[in-house]
Design a protein around this motif. Sequence first.
Motif, mmCIF file in Angstrom:
data_model
loop_
_atom_site.group_PDB
_atom_site.id
_atom_site.type_symbol
_atom_site.label_atom_id
_atom_site.label_comp_id
_atom_site.label_asym_id
_atom_site.label_seq_id
_atom_site.Cartn_x
_atom_site.Cartn_y
_atom_site.Cartn_z
ATOM 1 N N LEU A 198 0.452 -1.014 0.435
ATOM 2 C CA LEU A 198 -0.421 -0.106 -0.049
ATOM 3 C C LEU A 198 0.303 0.647 -0.226
ATOM 4 O O LEU A 198 0.823 1.882 -0.640
ATOM 5 C CB LEU A 198 -0.247 -0.261 1.137
ATOM 6 C CG LEU A 198 -2.607 -0.835 1.040
ATOM 7 C CD1 LEU A 198 -2.714 -1.086 2.541
ATOM 8 C CD2 LEU A 198 -2.968 -0.689 -0.290
ATOM 9 N N ALA A 199 1.850 1.374 1.180
ATOM 10 C CA ALA A 199 3.036 2.591 0.732
ATOM 11 C C ALA A 199 3.997 2.771 -0.546
ATOM 12 O O ALA A 199 3.835 3.593 -0.710
ATOM 13 C CB ALA A 199 4.038 2.011 1.829
ATOM 14 N N LEU A 200 4.287 1.849 -1.577
ATOM 15 C CA LEU A 200 4.410 1.466 -2.970
ATOM 16 C C LEU A 200 3.590 2.409 -3.390
ATOM 17 O O LEU A 200 3.771 3.010 -4.653
ATOM 18 C CB LEU A 200 4.981 0.548 -3.233
ATOM 19 C CG LEU A 200 5.573 0.681 -5.082
ATOM 20 C CD1 LEU A 200 7.223 1.122 -4.865
ATOM 21 C CD2 LEU A 200 5.993 -0.939 -4.645
ATOM 22 N N LEU A 201 2.326 1.453 -3.249
ATOM 23 C CA LEU A 201 1.322 1.730 -4.557
ATOM 24 C C LEU A 201 0.443 3.528 -4.165
ATOM 25 O O LEU A 201 0.327 4.465 -5.418
ATOM 26 C CB LEU A 201 -0.336 0.982 -4.453
ATOM 27 C CG LEU A 201 -1.490 2.051 -4.696
ATOM 28 C CD1 LEU A 201 -1.405 1.636 -6.421
ATOM 29 C CD2 LEU A 201 -3.043 0.916 -4.546
ATOM 30 N N GLY A 202 1.105 4.094 -3.044
ATOM 31 C CA GLY A 202 0.678 5.536 -2.450
ATOM 32 C C GLY A 202 1.881 6.074 -3.016
ATOM 33 O O GLY A 202 1.821 7.651 -3.906
ATOM 34 N N LEU A 203 2.533 5.376 -3.473
ATOM 35 C CA LEU A 203 4.170 6.342 -3.982
ATOM 36 C C LEU A 203 4.022 6.935 -5.099
ATOM 37 O O LEU A 203 4.292 7.781 -5.888
ATOM 38 C CB LEU A 203 5.953 5.515 -3.678
ATOM 39 C CG LEU A 203 6.636 6.293 -4.293
ATOM 40 C CD1 LEU A 203 7.317 8.007 -3.720
ATOM 41 C CD2 LEU A 203 7.934 5.648 -3.908
ATOM 42 N N CYS A 204 4.305 5.728 -5.912
ATOM 43 C CA CYS A 204 3.509 5.708 -7.543
ATOM 44 C C CYS A 204 2.318 6.459 -7.933
ATOM 45 O O CYS A 204 2.516 7.551 -8.574
ATOM 46 C CB CYS A 204 3.687 3.854 -7.987
ATOM 47 S SG CYS A 204 4.665 3.227 -7.872
ATOM 48 N N TRP A 205 1.676 6.641 -6.123
ATOM 49 C CA TRP A 205 -0.145 8.022 -7.030
ATOM 50 C C TRP A 205 0.805 8.524 -7.315
ATOM 51 O O TRP A 205 0.268 9.751 -8.283
ATOM 52 C CB TRP A 205 -0.755 7.779 -5.894
ATOM 53 C CG TRP A 205 -1.733 7.988 -6.002
ATOM 54 C CD1 TRP A 205 -2.204 9.569 -6.187
ATOM 55 C CD2 TRP A 205 -3.301 8.027 -7.226
ATOM 56 N NE1 TRP A 205 -3.812 10.030 -6.442
ATOM 57 C CE2 TRP A 205 -3.936 9.113 -7.303
ATOM 58 C CE3 TRP A 205 -3.470 7.033 -7.891
ATOM 59 C CZ2 TRP A 205 -5.488 9.323 -7.478
ATOM 60 C CZ3 TRP A 205 -4.789 7.261 -8.090
ATOM 61 C CH2 TRP A 205 -5.145 8.206 -8.524
ATOM 62 N N LEU A 206 1.479 9.188 -5.990
ATOM 63 C CA LEU A 206 2.060 10.827 -6.783
ATOM 64 C C LEU A 206 3.186 10.772 -7.842
ATOM 65 O O LEU A 206 3.130 12.383 -7.762
ATOM 66 C CB LEU A 206 2.899 10.799 -5.166
ATOM 67 C CG LEU A 206 2.135 10.488 -3.217
ATOM 68 C CD1 LEU A 206 3.052 11.004 -2.356
ATOM 69 C CD2 LEU A 206 0.959 11.736 -4.026
ATOM 70 N N LEU A 207 3.926 10.142 -7.757
ATOM 71 C CA LEU A 207 4.566 10.172 -9.014
ATOM 72 C C LEU A 207 4.227 9.917 -10.246
ATOM 73 O O LEU A 207 4.546 11.085 -11.456
ATOM 74 C CB LEU A 207 5.805 9.024 -9.107
ATOM 75 C CG LEU A 207 6.923 8.882 -7.203
ATOM 76 C CD1 LEU A 207 7.993 7.508 -7.859
ATOM 77 C CD2 LEU A 207 7.941 10.034 -7.760
ATOM 78 N N ALA A 208 2.823 10.084 -10.858
ATOM 79 C CA ALA A 208 2.037 10.250 -11.085
ATOM 80 C C ALA A 208 1.527 10.712 -11.788
ATOM 81 O O ALA A 208 0.617 11.482 -12.900
ATOM 82 C CB ALA A 208 0.667 8.538 -11.737
ATOM 83 N N LEU A 209 1.388 12.048 -10.373
ATOM 84 C CA LEU A 209 0.380 13.181 -10.726
ATOM 85 C C LEU A 209 1.049 14.220 -11.897
ATOM 86 O O LEU A 209 0.313 14.889 -12.097
ATOM 87 C CB LEU A 209 -0.135 13.856 -9.240
ATOM 88 C CG LEU A 209 -0.184 13.346 -8.331
ATOM 89 C CD1 LEU A 209 -0.494 13.895 -6.719
ATOM 90 C CD2 LEU A 209 -1.427 12.871 -8.472
#
Length: 255
Positions: free
Chosen positions: A30-41
């Motif tokens: 879940l932490a990795l998914l949140g980091l990827c979400w921020l990088l996609a912004l």
Amino acid sequence: MSLVLSGQGEKTSPLLRAARKYSGHLSYPLALLGLCWLLALPCSFWRRAYFSENAMLPGQVYTTFGTAAHMDAMLAVDTVLAAGADGRAQALARAFGALGLDTEVQRFSYDEVPRIGNVSGANVHGILRAPRGDAGEALVVAAAWTTGDGASNVNGVRLLAALAQHAREQRYWARDLVFVVTDRGERGIEAWLRAYLGVGAAPLAVRSGQIQAAISVELPPAQRYDALALYFAGKGGQLCNLDFVNMVQHVSRVE
């Protein structure tokens, strides 16, 4: 959260019991998914949907660009070209004055420019005073006579003149609009900025307030354009105001 930590929540929901049992294993993905979400912004997909609380929201207004008056402003640039390279600065200043802009011609020269030699030219700028502003801030729309690769940018100057005509028809401006046509490419805009800011050059007699944002228009010679490239940068390598970028993207798609 109280249901997850309490025994009552676990008794009523098997999903909560499973989440608590495997929370240690789920935390890392879940932490990795949140980091990827921020990088996609910052991706272009998100820029199309982004608007801040101070957004200009161009989709909520009617676009009125392209009238006969705007076409006449473009044709006035052709009259300026007839004056030749030596007289086009004064001719363009008169055209800006006819639009109601405060105009000035700035002549500049650089000695011993590396790989170029002596460089001289004339810049022209016109300022549309904001009826609701105090001349403390300004937006700049610039176009050089040549593009970055040396091609003619007459179409860009025509568009700038049409934008000036369009801007003077509006009454909601809170900042001054500065329309600049520069000579000699980057050397011309550098000379104009130095004079505008009063750094290493004689200050301009006609000027406005602090520059908040600027657009440089380049349109290589063509009868029709199928694509638009938008390059943006902010102060000190930071991002510029993304509302400004979104507005240009939206207007270019509509118009």
